[in-house]
Motif scaffolding. Structure first.
Motif, short mmCIF file in Angstrom:
data_model
loop_
_atom_site.label_atom_id
_atom_site.label_comp_id
_atom_site.label_asym_id
_atom_site.label_seq_id
_atom_site.Cartn_x
_atom_site.Cartn_y
_atom_site.Cartn_z
N LEU A 265 -4.47 6.58 -3.26
CA LEU A 265 -4.15 5.35 -2.55
C LEU A 265 -3.92 4.26 -3.58
O LEU A 265 -4.78 3.98 -4.40
N ILE B 13 -2.93 0.23 -4.05
CA ILE B 13 -2.91 -1.03 -3.31
C ILE B 13 -2.66 -2.17 -4.29
O ILE B 13 -3.28 -2.23 -5.35
N VAL C 161 0.84 -1.19 0.00
CA VAL C 161 0.00 0.00 0.00
C VAL C 161 0.87 1.25 0.00
O VAL C 161 1.90 1.30 0.67
N VAL D 47 -9.36 -4.32 2.16
CA VAL D 47 -8.49 -3.35 2.81
C VAL D 47 -9.37 -2.27 3.41
O VAL D 47 -10.12 -1.60 2.70
N ASP E 61 -15.43 8.67 5.53
CA ASP E 61 -14.17 8.67 6.28
C ASP E 61 -13.73 7.26 6.67
O ASP E 61 -12.63 7.08 7.16
N GLU E 62 -14.60 6.27 6.47
CA GLU E 62 -14.23 4.88 6.68
C GLU E 62 -14.91 4.02 5.62
O GLU E 62 -16.11 4.15 5.39
N VAL F 82 -10.00 1.32 5.09
CA VAL F 82 -9.42 2.66 5.02
C VAL F 82 -10.14 3.53 6.04
O VAL F 82 -11.37 3.56 6.07
N SER F 83 -9.38 4.22 6.87
CA SER F 83 -9.95 5.13 7.86
C SER F 83 -9.23 6.46 7.77
O SER F 83 -8.01 6.52 7.97
N LEU F 84 -9.95 7.52 7.43
CA LEU F 84 -9.38 8.85 7.32
C LEU F 84 -9.63 9.62 8.61
O LEU F 84 -10.70 9.51 9.20
N HIS G 190 -0.96 12.55 -0.38
CA HIS G 190 -1.96 13.60 -0.23
C HIS G 190 -1.40 14.89 -0.83
O HIS G 190 -0.27 15.27 -0.53
N ALA H 212 0.19 5.65 -0.02
CA ALA H 212 -0.78 6.74 0.01
C ALA H 212 -0.06 8.07 -0.12
O ALA H 212 1.07 8.23 0.38
#
Length: 109
Positions: free
Chosen positions: A29, A31, A16, A42, A87-88, A44-46, A20, A18
């Motif tokens: 992102l 992967i 992975v 997978v 966000d998730e 993802v939590s922002l 920004h 990432a």
């Protein structure tokens, strides 16, 4: 699988990356599912941001050693897929696949 402190652990074979771009408020992102036969999920939590509009491009093939050539220039091609917002969320990847997701971000106050 591996053993650590007498506990058997399972390692998911993924890679992975990432990045920004704060100026563009864009999240990228990438992967790679390295497993030859198993799909992976997978999570993802922002934190401090929310993903809004975005796209997911996926590259995969039936055989791990497939390549494009002069005879078969489209053996491998990326496919545009839906990508979640929020966000998730979870991204599901087929075996031996590469996915690149790009989202626009809204900062959360």
């Amino acid at each position: 699988e591996y053993v650590l402190d007498d506990k058997r652990e399972h390692v998911v074979p993924i890679s992975v990356s990432a990045s920004h771009d704060p100026g563009a408020q864009e999240l990228v992102l990438s992967i790679t599912n390295l497993h030859l036969s198993d799909e992976v999920e997978v999570g993802v939590s922002l934190q401090g941001a929310r993903a809004t509009a975005g796209e997911l491009r996926v590259l995969t093939s039936a055989n791990a050693d497939d390549v494009n050539s002069a005879q078969q220039p489209d053996k491998l091609c990326s496919v545009l897929a839906e990508v979640a917002s929020g966000d998730e969320f979870v991204i599901r990847l087929a075996p031996k696949s590469i996915a690149v997701a790009v989202w626009q971000l809204d900062a959360q106050g």
